[in-house]
Design a protein around this motif. Structure first.
Motif, PDB file in Angstrom:
ATOM      1  N   THR A   1       0.833  -1.204   0.000  1.00 22.58           N
ATOM      2  CA  THR A   1       0.000   0.000   0.000  1.00 22.58           C
ATOM      3  C   THR A   1       0.859   1.243   0.000  1.00 22.58           C
ATOM      4  O   THR A   1       0.616   2.212  -0.728  1.00 22.58           O
ATOM      5  CB  THR A   1      -0.897   0.028   1.262  1.00 22.58           C
ATOM      6  OG1 THR A   1      -1.437  -1.261   1.458  1.00 22.58           O
ATOM      7  CG2 THR A   1      -1.975   1.058   1.134  1.00 22.58           C
TER       8      THR A   1
ATOM      9  N   GLU B   1       2.252   1.809  -3.346  1.00 23.28           N
ATOM     10  CA  GLU B   1       1.249   2.377  -4.257  1.00 23.28           C
ATOM     11  C   GLU B   1       1.084   3.876  -4.002  1.00 23.28           C
ATOM     12  O   GLU B   1       1.011   4.679  -4.933  1.00 23.28           O
ATOM     13  CB  GLU B   1      -0.101   1.679  -4.067  1.00 23.28           C
ATOM     14  CG  GLU B   1      -0.182   0.331  -4.758  1.00 23.28           C
ATOM     15  CD  GLU B   1      -1.364  -0.490  -4.251  1.00 23.28           C
ATOM     16  OE1 GLU B   1      -2.169   0.053  -3.451  1.00 23.28           O
ATOM     17  OE2 GLU B   1      -1.459  -1.666  -4.642  1.00 23.28           O
ATOM     18  N   LEU B   2       1.029   4.190  -2.724  1.00 24.28           N
ATOM     19  CA  LEU B   2       0.871   5.598  -2.345  1.00 24.28           C
ATOM     20  C   LEU B   2       2.025   6.421  -2.901  1.00 24.28           C
ATOM     21  O   LEU B   2       1.852   7.510  -3.444  1.00 24.28           O
ATOM     22  CB  LEU B   2       0.835   5.694  -0.822  1.00 24.28           C
ATOM     23  CG  LEU B   2       0.543   7.059  -0.220  1.00 24.28           C
ATOM     24  CD1 LEU B   2      -0.852   7.506  -0.578  1.00 24.28           C
ATOM     25  CD2 LEU B   2       0.691   7.016   1.288  1.00 24.28           C
ATOM     26  N   TYR B   3       3.211   5.852  -2.803  1.00 22.95           N
ATOM     27  CA  TYR B   3       4.400   6.532  -3.300  1.00 22.95           C
ATOM     28  C   TYR B   3       4.325   6.726  -4.806  1.00 22.95           C
ATOM     29  O   TYR B   3       4.573   7.810  -5.326  1.00 22.95           O
ATOM     30  CB  TYR B   3       5.633   5.700  -2.914  1.00 22.95           C
ATOM     31  CG  TYR B   3       6.917   6.184  -3.521  1.00 22.95           C
ATOM     32  CD1 TYR B   3       7.543   7.338  -3.044  1.00 22.95           C
ATOM     33  CD2 TYR B   3       7.514   5.489  -4.571  1.00 22.95           C
ATOM     34  CE1 TYR B   3       8.714   7.777  -3.601  1.00 22.95           C
ATOM     35  CE2 TYR B   3       8.692   5.929  -5.137  1.00 22.95           C
ATOM     36  CZ  TYR B   3       9.292   7.076  -4.644  1.00 22.95           C
ATOM     37  OH  TYR B   3      10.462   7.512  -5.200  1.00 22.95           O
ATOM     38  N   GLN B   4       3.891   5.649  -5.517  1.00 24.53           N
ATOM     39  CA  GLN B   4       3.860   5.721  -6.984  1.00 24.53           C
ATOM     40  C   GLN B   4       2.785   6.676  -7.484  1.00 24.53           C
ATOM     41  O   GLN B   4       2.961   7.336  -8.511  1.00 24.53           O
ATOM     42  CB  GLN B   4       3.653   4.326  -7.555  1.00 24.53           C
ATOM     43  CG  GLN B   4       4.919   3.494  -7.420  1.00 24.53           C
ATOM     44  CD  GLN B   4       4.995   2.399  -8.437  1.00 24.53           C
ATOM     45  OE1 GLN B   4       3.995   1.720  -8.654  1.00 24.53           O
ATOM     46  NE2 GLN B   4       6.138   2.230  -9.048  1.00 24.53           N
ATOM     47  N   SER B   5       1.677   6.728  -6.750  1.00 23.62           N
ATOM     48  CA  SER B   5       0.604   7.626  -7.198  1.00 23.62           C
ATOM     49  C   SER B   5       0.989   9.085  -7.001  1.00 23.62           C
ATOM     50  O   SER B   5       0.280   9.982  -7.431  1.00 23.62           O
ATOM     51  CB  SER B   5      -0.670   7.320  -6.423  1.00 23.62           C
ATOM     52  OG  SER B   5      -0.493   7.698  -5.083  1.00 23.62           O
ATOM     53  N   GLY B   6       2.114   9.321  -6.286  1.00 26.72           N
ATOM     54  CA  GLY B   6       2.557  10.691  -6.059  1.00 26.72           C
ATOM     55  C   GLY B   6       1.823  11.370  -4.917  1.00 26.72           C
ATOM     56  O   GLY B   6       2.135  12.488  -4.538  1.00 26.72           O
ATOM     57  N   LEU B   7       0.816  10.661  -4.358  1.00 26.93           N
ATOM     58  CA  LEU B   7       0.044  11.286  -3.271  1.00 26.93           C
ATOM     59  C   LEU B   7       0.853  11.351  -1.976  1.00 26.93           C
ATOM     60  O   LEU B   7       0.618  12.218  -1.134  1.00 26.93           O
ATOM     61  CB  LEU B   7      -1.238  10.489  -3.025  1.00 26.93           C
ATOM     62  CG  LEU B   7      -2.363  10.780  -4.019  1.00 26.93           C
ATOM     63  CD1 LEU B   7      -3.573   9.903  -3.724  1.00 26.93           C
ATOM     64  CD2 LEU B   7      -2.750  12.252  -3.940  1.00 26.93           C
TER      65      LEU B   7
ATOM     66  N   TYR C   1      -5.651  11.428   5.500  1.00 28.71           N
ATOM     67  CA  TYR C   1      -5.453  10.104   4.902  1.00 28.71           C
ATOM     68  C   TYR C   1      -5.845   9.000   5.883  1.00 28.71           C
ATOM     69  O   TYR C   1      -6.582   8.074   5.554  1.00 28.71           O
ATOM     70  CB  TYR C   1      -3.984   9.989   4.503  1.00 28.71           C
ATOM     71  CG  TYR C   1      -3.583   8.674   3.888  1.00 28.71           C
ATOM     72  CD1 TYR C   1      -3.935   8.361   2.580  1.00 28.71           C
ATOM     73  CD2 TYR C   1      -2.842   7.759   4.633  1.00 28.71           C
ATOM     74  CE1 TYR C   1      -3.552   7.157   2.017  1.00 28.71           C
ATOM     75  CE2 TYR C   1      -2.460   6.556   4.077  1.00 28.71           C
ATOM     76  CZ  TYR C   1      -2.812   6.250   2.762  1.00 28.71           C
ATOM     77  OH  TYR C   1      -2.429   5.064   2.218  1.00 28.71           O
TER      78      TYR C   1
ATOM     79  N   ARG D   1      -4.209   0.795   4.661  1.00 33.52           N
ATOM     80  CA  ARG D   1      -3.924   2.225   4.492  1.00 33.52           C
ATOM     81  C   ARG D   1      -3.794   2.924   5.840  1.00 33.52           C
ATOM     82  O   ARG D   1      -2.954   3.812   6.023  1.00 33.52           O
ATOM     83  CB  ARG D   1      -5.006   2.872   3.636  1.00 33.52           C
ATOM     84  CG  ARG D   1      -4.884   2.464   2.177  1.00 33.52           C
ATOM     85  CD  ARG D   1      -5.990   3.042   1.346  1.00 33.52           C
ATOM     86  NE  ARG D   1      -5.971   4.489   1.347  1.00 33.52           N
ATOM     87  CZ  ARG D   1      -7.007   5.221   0.896  1.00 33.52           C
ATOM     88  NH1 ARG D   1      -8.091   4.636   0.448  1.00 33.52           N
ATOM     89  NH2 ARG D   1      -6.927   6.532   0.913  1.00 33.52           N
TER      90      ARG D   1
END
Ligand SMILES: Nc1ncnc2c1ncn2[C@@H]1O[C@H](COP(=O)(O)OP(=O)(O)OP(=O)(O)O)[C@@H](O)[C@H]1O
Ligand SMILES: [Mg+2]
Lengths: 271, 255
Positions: free
Chosen positions: A65, A68-74, A228, A240
């Motif tokens: 997770t 993913e958070l890192y890749q989404s840039g969020l 978040y 998350r």
């Protein structure tokens, strides 16, 4: 008296050593090992099933997770906004806190006037005042800064005036006897002398600031670690939620590390 | 610059600690003050240094301090009072900064006083890296840096072991012979008093009054450890002190 040289060394016993301990040293890898151990236990427990998926998410899933958070840039959007609030709020609170603490430490009237006030506001859970801050400073960033600043302020004040009280009086007398100006004495003797106490107070204040940061972001923030976590929590999305918690813990370690670096630089004269 | 004490007396609450002390401190002289514990020696020194005000009497400076004197009345403290976060150099520059002396001028002064107290190699050391005797030499160097008219020394050597004390006494005598300074020197140690004092003032038990003033004429440079005439002075002082201490003990028994 007996003649000691006539006795063979085998008659003697080595004096047993009892002087060790009470001098903790920093062993950095131990901390990592403890973390790794706890995470491994959790991973093993959740995989083998004796920790149910509802009790604790799998650490590896949390990692996914997080990725993913890192890749989404969020990640950086959340982190950036939160860090900004933390730094601004804590800086306001700590600087006002240190100034007021020094004034309380130096002036009788300010001390008599403010110590009861501080004692009265210290135990108020600042989170309870959030609605009030929203009314005063609006729902935007202002109320968040105010909450964090207020929360850091009180412990900083208490630590600072305690530290000023503990500054060696003979050093102050020395300064006076050499005709140093009042401002020089404060700047060159009182402040450096109080620095150890102020810094250990800041450790506590900044931890409180992180707690309040999350609380502030749970109300009316679109982005930020608190927002978040709140969102994940309301959806019972444990992965998350935990990813958010990990970020907070890392933030805590980072802040404490920063203070450690400052302590080593500023208080090098102590060791 | 001379100092004159004129009928100085003081009480802390109900307790009278000193009464009617009148004394002249001539420039270039070391005046030693001895007396039983608690008779008000440190208090008297605080009065002279302007750190406290006496209830009665006055403390006068007669004449002007010499040219270039930054802090006419300068203390040397028993517990050194060095800032632990400043190096030896920084501790001395501390007392110059406020007079606007920085950079090259400051460095020249500091190098000079460090050389005079044999500390040149330790300029960048922190106080915790120094022995007790060296710390006290730093404190003396710091006092010399402001070119005092009168040095006020409160048991400056009593925290040190007896060998270091002997060596530092020699250093003080050296300093004085090269450039006579005025000093009020409080001590418990009669050997120090007869070694360094041009005048030894014996105070009585509380309330402190002047019991006797002993003049020692022998030049400082000629005095040596174990001199017969100094021993005689010391014996005389010890007689006076012992009577006072006995009487003080007797008073305690009758309270
Ligand atoms: N700030 C103060 N408040 C009340 N009493 C004080 C204060 N300072 C000193 N005294 C009292 O005044 C007396 C003289 O104290 P002082 O420190 O001058 O003695 P002293 O001669 O230097 O003693 P010692 O040789 O032990 O250093 C003592 O009885 C002490 O209790
Ligand atoms: Mg004393």
């Amino acid at each position: 008296m007996s003649d000691i040289s006539s006795k063979s060394p085998s008659d003697g016993r080595a004096v047993s050593f009892r002087g060790g301990g009470f001098a903790p040293k920093s062993r950095r890898w131990v901390g990592f090992a403890v973390f790794a151990f706890l995470i491994l236990i959790a991973e093993w427990g959740t995989r083998s099933g004796w920790i149910s998926a509802l009790t604790l998410p799998k650490p590896s899933d949390v990692l996914v997770t997080f990725h993913e958070l890192y890749q989404s840039g969020l990640l950086f959007k959340h982190l950036g906004l939160s860090l900004g609030r933390l730094v601004i709020g804590a800086a306001i609170g700590a600087s006002i806190g240190i100034s007021v603490g020094v004034l309380i430490g130096l002036f009788s009237y300010i001390r008599s006037g403010l110590v009861p006030v501080i004692a009265a506001i210290f135990p108020i859970p600042k989170i309870a005042l959030l609605p009030l801050f929203v009314i005063w400073f609006g729902i935007g960033e202002g109320s968040k800064y105010a909450l964090i600043a207020f929360g850091t302020f009180t412990p900083t004040v208490v630590a600072t005036y305690g530290a000023v009280d503990n500054v060696d009086r003979t050093l102050i007398r020395m300064g006076q006897s050499f005709g140093l100006s009042w401002w020089s004495i404060v700047r060159k003797i009182v402040l450096p002398g109080a620095m150890p106490g102020i810094l250990s107070g800041l450790r506590i204040s900044f931890a409180i600031a992180i707690i309040l940061l999350v609380a502030a972001e749970m109300l009316g923030a679109e982005y930020g670690i608190g927002a978040y976590i709140l969102e994940a929590g309301s959806l019972y999305d444990l992965e998350r939620l935990f990813a958010g918690v990990v970020i907070l813990s890392l933030l805590g370690v980072l802040v404490s590390g920063c203070i450690g670096v400052i302590e080593r630089r500023v208080l090098g004269w102590r060791s | 610059m001379d100092i004159r004490l004129d009928g100085v007396g003081h009480s802390y609450g109900d307790a009278e600690v000193m009464r009617d002390i009148t004394l002249d401190i001539a420039s270039g002289q070391i005046v030693c003050i001895v007396g039983p514990s608690g008779c008000g020696k440190s208090t008297l020194l605080r009065f002279i240094g302007g750190l406290e005000r006496p209830d009665h009497g006055r403390i006068l400076q007669i004449g002007t301090p010499p040219e270039g004197c930054l802090n006419p009345l300068t203390y040397v403290f028993q517990d050194f009072a060095l800032l632990p976060w400043r190096s030896v150099f920084g501790n001395i520059s501390l007392v110059l900064e406020d007079h606007g002396i920085r950079g090259k001028t400051a460095k020249a002064i500091i190098d000079d006083v460090l050389a005079r107290t044999k500390l040149t190699d330790f300029a960048s050391a922190l106080p915790r890296q120094l022995s007790g005797g060296m710390k006290q030499r730093v404190a003396i160097a710091r006092a010399l840096a402001v070119k005092p008219a009168v040095m006020l020394m409160d048991e400056p050597l009593s925290a040190l072991d007896s060998q270091t004390r002997e060596l530092l006494m020699d250093d003080l005598v050296d300093l004085w012979t090269r450039q006579p300074f005025t000093a009020v020197y409080v001590t418990h140690n009669l050997a120090e008093a007869v070694r360094l004092g041009h005048k030894v003032v014996v105070l009585s038990r509380r309330p402190g009054q002047i019991r006797e003033i002993v003049d020692i004429d022998k030049p400082l440079g000629d005095r040596e450890f174990g001199d017969a005439d100094l021993e005689a002075h010391q014996k005389h002082l010890w007689q006076l002190m012992r009577d006072e201490a006995r009487a003080a003990d007797a008073e305690l028994l009758h309270v």
